[in-house]
Design an enzyme around this catalytic site. Structure first.
Site, PDB file in Angstrom:
ATOM      1  N   ASP A 239     -13.660   1.312  34.742  1.00 14.72           N
ATOM      2  CA  ASP A 239     -14.442   0.314  34.028  1.00 14.72           C
ATOM      3  C   ASP A 239     -15.197   1.095  32.951  1.00 14.72           C
ATOM      4  OD1 ASP A 239     -15.767  -1.881  33.073  1.00 14.72           O
ATOM      5  OD2 ASP A 239     -16.418  -2.616  35.036  1.00 14.72           O
TER       6      ASP A 239
HETATM    7  C1  BGC Z   1     -16.904  -4.855  32.312  1.00 11.84           C
HETATM    8  C2  BGC Z   1     -15.402  -5.003  32.317  1.00 11.84           C
HETATM    9  C3  BGC Z   1     -14.904  -5.096  30.901  1.00 11.84           C
HETATM   10  C4  BGC Z   1     -15.340  -3.844  30.147  1.00 11.84           C
HETATM   11  C5  BGC Z   1     -14.907  -3.835  28.701  1.00 11.84           C
HETATM   12  C6  BGC Z   1     -17.344  -3.683  31.443  1.00 11.84           C
HETATM   13  O1  BGC Z   1     -18.723  -3.630  31.324  1.00 11.84           O
HETATM   14  O2  BGC Z   1     -17.363  -4.664  33.628  1.00 11.84           O
HETATM   15  O3  BGC Z   1     -15.034  -6.142  33.035  1.00 11.84           O
HETATM   16  O4  BGC Z   1     -13.523  -5.245  30.888  1.00 11.84           O
HETATM   17  O5  BGC Z   1     -16.758  -3.762  30.173  1.00 11.84           O
HETATM   18  O6  BGC Z   1     -15.592  -4.784  27.980  1.00 11.84           O
END
Ligand code: BGC
Length: 820
Positions: A239
């Site tokens: 993530d």
């Molecule tokens: C979120 C993800 C997301 C990523 C990119 C993160 O903070 O938890 O779900 O895909 O950011 O935006």
């Protein structure tokens, strides 16, 4: 891709690895910015574009690399997962995935960062609108269908957030302490189904720790279970900013570090390989997986293709209509189309909340609010905003005008719900109530004696202490850009509600199954174990507002001729659904299985199959539901395996978890005899869902519960909000949180417009999330803007090492990928 082409691609990727320098390999394992991977042009290796998900394509306009989520290319805002799952129609997820993938292709996106299949452990989780259900079957089936839809168009998916990511307040640093059985049966099961059935191209690991180890370096999860047991062959990415120790991450099977641009990570990988601490073979395997992903998307993007935006808007409307849940109705709905004497109250009528805030935010080309849809129909109504929708503060003048209008109304339609200030990615709700401005106004409206219908726009359950006094409640959840059209069609009976809840609604937050330990500290004790949602309430006999699987219709259904047959290892159930009313409708039929004769503690019943049948008025349709005997197995913590117990089971045909219409026996023989693998203390405590923190929890866990507390000492892992206990922590908190508060205040001061709303949503999300970040998570996610060296320097300073801190501050490392 055919099997032969896949084999070629894998061979090609493996051969290519040999041509790369170590620096190039390491560069391929990180992002070049928030939305792209590194390229190696000399070898024709292109950069991939990855973007959110899940309810549409959120392509940030400035692709130069920042994390500005406010300026997105227009794309269809489909209903959120909460609405989608309430349709109980996986085909919608497949079609929605397909449509989003067409938009991805047109916009040059290779991998969509979706779907999210985390379990809704508590309705307080601010991000629940992005997830499907409290039940792993519903989550898994919808996740699978979505992945299939997206990938059928040549676009990749990222199944997220792996795993046990059930809150936002502690998501960057928290430790989900879950017993092995609950992990397998509840929290991993949806992931397992999607990986096995739909083969997502990538999996995104969660921020949090699982059983003490960060998901991004959790070898048991990423390599043992995901790859070893489930046969996952794709790329695991972090993530955004989930890396802690990059070398441990690669060793554990985490391939791609996003958004990357952390020189510290790159250097530590290079030196680990050079010193032999990390076997280059392991690094190469990760690189080969990334190259294979790149090869799959050689020609995925098709910017010339375009897509039928009108058809996608239409699909969004259809799903929103099918996913809305009629929670209660005394016969007031549907309304007469002439709208005589209709008074509409609530600003959400004209400023519909159709999506949640955070990384999933879409900029749709248009929005159809309920007001637009009413006006298109020429409905006569009087409208009073009643309360401001972006705040929870009452507005006495507006409220008084609404109450005045309600006197003498035939029906009051109250449009209510949660705001982005209360519910968003990045932070959790602290209670389940609606805003004070809405509840006080609702009470006053009810006090006039008016017949009040509540139309809800919220991503998750809310407490409705006045529910008994309402004439009807229609829950739209967050229904996407055409939600207003769906709302009007349902209210005026052009469409018949057929959604059902994919989560239980308790009366009070205190009744929720995770209440004993949710968002209390860094260590999240999942003491309720397998008793999540209806698995808890059914057995504990909790009085609910609305049970799991509940949803009304303007018609009624009878369940007749229930039958069961076993064919090999499959169980096939059939039941005739008779539409006994006067309108065409659709019924969600649920099949639960009960095994109370087991010597192992079990939920009262568990959902094993479901289907939605569409039945014309007066007609009947056969519903066929199927599951495998293996689905009845439980996870045995002694054998570390699924075990199917012999014995007498009961198959329940139900309209909701609280409305069983027929039951048939099922006998299982020739498998394992029933025997508890637990110590007596656990059997005794967990025979019923626990209340509070049971003494037997460590015994259930099989180890001591970690004792870590947020004590305020400023380390790389301290949440900024907790660090405020020291002077330095307060200074850092103010500097960092203050820097993101400013853009929010500026956005808030802009004149009213859709653009302002989007900016407010985004800047507010970042501002509210920031206190829950740690120095490390900030450094890992900022794409070089807040360097790891600075983070380390600050933590060294806090620990009383000024000289070492100075050395860290002085380190100058390049943050751009230089291999490309
Ligand atoms: C979120 C993800 C997301 C990523 C990119 C993160 O903070 O938890 O779900 O895909 O950011 O935006």
């Amino acid at each position: 891709m055919t099997a032969a082409a896949r084999a070629d691609s894998v061979r090609g990727a493996a051969a290519l690895v040999g041509e790369l320098t170590l620096d190039e390999k390491v560069a391929l394992l990180e992002g070049v910015d928030s939305w792209h991977t590194n390229a190696v042009p000399r070898l024709g290796i292109r950069s991939l574009t990855l973007t959110d998900g899940p309810h549409g394509v959120r392509l940030v306009r400035d692709t130069a690399g920042g994390f500005d989520v406010a300026d997105n290319v227009h794309s269809t805002a489909f209903p959120t997962s909460a609405t989608l799952a309430s349709s109980w129609e996986p085909e919608h997820a497949r079609r929605m995935g397909e449509a989003i993938a067409r938009e991805c292709r047109a916009l040059g996106v290779d991998v969509l960062l979706a779907p999210g299949v985390n379990i809704k452990r508590s309705p307080l989780c601010g991000r629940n609108f992005e997830y499907f259900s409290e039940d792993p079957l519903v989550s898994g089936v919808f996740g699978s269908a979505f992945v299939r839809g997206v990938q059928s168009q040549g676009v990749g998916t990222a199944l997220k957030h792996f795993a046990a990511n059930s809150n936002e307040d502690f998501r960057f640093v928290g430790d989900s302490v879950v017993d092995e059985r609950a992990l397998r049966e509840i929290y991993l099961r949806a992931f397992e189904r999607v990986v096995r059935e739909a083969k997502p191209e990538t999996v995104m690991c969660a921020y949090n720790r699982v059983g003490g180890t960060f998901a991004s370096e959790n070898r048991e999860l990423l390599t043992g279970i995901l790859r070893g047991e489930w046969g996952f062959e794709g790329v695991v990415m972090t993530d955004w900013g989930a890396t802690r120790d990059r070398v441990a991450g690669v060793a554990a099977g985490c391939d791609l570090d996003m958004p990357g641009q952390v020189p510290h990570n790159r250097e530590s990988l290079v030196s680990a390989v050079q010193s032999g601490r990390l076997d280059e073979v392991v690094l190469d395997a990760s690189v080969a997986r990334v190259l294979d992903l790149v090869a799959r998307h050689r020609d995925a993007a098709d910017p010339g293709a375009g897509y039928d935006a009108a058809a996608h808007g239409e699909l969004a409307r259809e799903i929103a209509t099918d996913g809305a849940v009629l929670l209660a109705n005394d016969g007031t709905l549907p309304l007469a189309a002439d709208g005589a004497g209709l008074v509409v109250v609530g600003e959400l009528f004209e400023r519909m909340r159709f999506q949640g805030a955070g990384s999933s935010l879409i900029s749709p080309p248009e929005i159809v609010t309920p007001k637009d849809a009413f006006d298109r129909r020429g409905i006569a109504y009087r409208y009073e905003p009643g309360y401001p929708s972006m705040s929870s503060q009452p507005d006495p003048d507006r409220a008084a005008a609404a109450v005045e209008a309600a006197r003498g109304a035939s029906t009051v339609l109250f449009f209510g719900g949660l705001t982005d200030l209360e519910e968003s990615e990045g932070f959790d709700r602290t209670h389940l109530r609606l805003g004070e401005n809405q509840t006080s106004l609702l009470e006053s409206l009810l006090d006039t004696g008016a017949r009040v219908v509540l139309v809800l726009f919220a991503g998750a359950p809310v407490e409705l202490p006045f529910a008994d006094r309402l004439a009807a409640v229609l829950d739209m959840y967050l229904p996407g850009m055409h939600g207003g059209e769906a709302t009007a069609a349902l209210l005026f009976g052009e469409a018949n509600p057929s959604g059902k809840l994919a989560e239980s609604w308790t009366r009070r937050v205190e009744d929720t199954s995770a209440h004993a330990d949710f968002d209390r500290d860094v260590i999240a004790r999942y003491v309720e174990s397998i008793y999540v949602g209806y698995r808890y309430y059914d057995k504990a006999g909790t009085e609910l507002a609305y049970p799991f699987g509940h949803g009304l219709s303007y018609t009624s259904f009878d369940y007749r001729d229930a039958a069961l047959r076993v064919d090999g290892d499959r169980v096939i159930a059939t039941v005739r659904i008779v539409n006994t009313g006067e309108r065409d409708g659709a019924e969600v039929v649920q099949l639960y299985v009960r095994n109370n004769a087991s010597s192992v503690f079990k939920a009262d019943k568990e959902l094993r199959a479901f289907t939605k049948v569409r039945v014309p008025a007066g007609a009947s349709t056969a519903a066929v539901l199927e599951f495998g005997l293996a689905d009845l197995a439980y996870w045995d913590v002694e054998r570390h395996a699924w075990v199917l117990e012999d014995g007498d089971y009961e198959v329940l045909f139900a309209a909701s978890a609280a409305d069983v219409r027929a039951s048939l026996p099922l006998t299982v023989t020739g498998h394992a005899s029933s025997r508890s693998p637990y110590p007596a203390e656990v059997d005794a405590t967990y025979a019923m869902p626990p209340v509070g923190i049971p003494d037997a929890f460590p015994a259930l866990l099989g180890r001591a519960v970690p004792a870590e507390r947020a004590d305020g000492r400023l380390t790389l892992e301290t949440r900024l909000i907790d660090a405020r206990r020291s002077f330095l922590g307060r200074v850092i908190y103010r500097a960092i949180v203050g820097s993101v508060e400013k853009p929010y205040r500026e956005a808030d001061a802009l004149p009213d417009s859709l653009e302002r709303d989007t900016r407010v949503k985004n800047t507010h999300f970042v501002w509210r999330m920031m206190p829950f970040s740690s120095l490390r998570s900030l450094a890992m996610s900022s794409g070089g803007r807040f360097s790891y060296d600075t983070a380390e320097g600050l933590s060294l300073l806090a620990a009383g090492h000024p000289i070492r801190a100075l050395r860290a501050f002085r380190r100058k490392r390049v943050s751009r990928g230089d291999a490309a």
